[in-house]
Design a protein around this motif. Structure first.
Motif, mmCIF file in Angstrom:
data_model
loop_
_atom_site.group_PDB
_atom_site.id
_atom_site.type_symbol
_atom_site.label_atom_id
_atom_site.label_comp_id
_atom_site.label_asym_id
_atom_site.label_seq_id
_atom_site.Cartn_x
_atom_site.Cartn_y
_atom_site.Cartn_z
ATOM 1 N N SER A 63 13.453 7.235 7.371
ATOM 2 C CA SER A 63 13.001 6.711 6.043
ATOM 3 C C SER A 63 13.699 5.573 5.198
ATOM 4 O O SER A 63 12.931 5.059 4.348
ATOM 5 N N ALA B 91 11.538 2.286 4.786
ATOM 6 C CA ALA B 91 10.281 2.528 3.792
ATOM 7 C C ALA B 91 10.765 2.757 2.313
ATOM 8 O O ALA B 91 10.107 2.281 1.237
ATOM 9 N N GLN B 92 11.913 3.456 2.100
ATOM 10 C CA GLN B 92 12.400 3.665 0.882
ATOM 11 C C GLN B 92 12.896 2.365 0.260
ATOM 12 O O GLN B 92 12.453 2.126 -1.018
ATOM 13 N N ILE C 297 9.708 0.481 -0.946
ATOM 14 C CA ILE C 297 9.189 1.219 -2.144
ATOM 15 C C ILE C 297 10.111 0.906 -3.341
ATOM 16 O O ILE C 297 9.595 0.515 -4.580
ATOM 17 N N ARG C 298 11.483 1.089 -3.240
ATOM 18 C CA ARG C 298 12.369 0.892 -4.272
ATOM 19 C C ARG C 298 12.246 -0.747 -4.731
ATOM 20 O O ARG C 298 12.277 -0.990 -6.159
ATOM 21 N N GLU D 294 9.783 -2.972 -4.466
ATOM 22 C CA GLU D 294 8.459 -3.123 -5.318
ATOM 23 C C GLU D 294 8.486 -2.426 -6.538
ATOM 24 O O GLU D 294 8.126 -3.149 -7.667
ATOM 25 N N SER D 295 8.969 -1.297 -6.912
ATOM 26 C CA SER D 295 8.893 -0.389 -8.027
ATOM 27 C C SER D 295 9.830 -1.179 -9.047
ATOM 28 O O SER D 295 9.355 -1.285 -10.161
#
Length: 75
Positions: free
Chosen positions: A40, A43-44, A47-48, A50-51
């Motif tokens: 993972s 993917a993490q 996401i981190r 972009e967030s």
């Protein structure tokens, strides 16, 4: 399988630090095994990244650690 939990903490007993007015956030995930955790990571990271960009925040620390549960009984 993973479980997530969210918490907020800050300096001075409140949510925001008294001198800087900053807020610290915390997020945790529990993974069933090391293989799931390793699979993972990319993917993490996406996401981190972009967030953080959308929220205009900076990630200053990232930690991975293993939690071992021991049940010790006196009988």
């Amino acid at each position: 399988m993973t479980r997530g939990r969210v918490g907020r903490r800050g300096g001075g007993g409140g949510v925001a630090g008294p001198a800087r007015g900053r807020v610290a956030g915390r997020w945790g995930l529990d993974f069933a095994d090391r293989v799931s955790l390793a699979a993972s990571r990319s993917a993490q990271a996406m996401i981190r990244r972009e967030s953080a960009a959308k929220a205009h925040v900076r990630v200053v620390a990232l930690e991975e650690f293993e939690v071992i549960h021991a049940d010790v009984r006196g009988d």
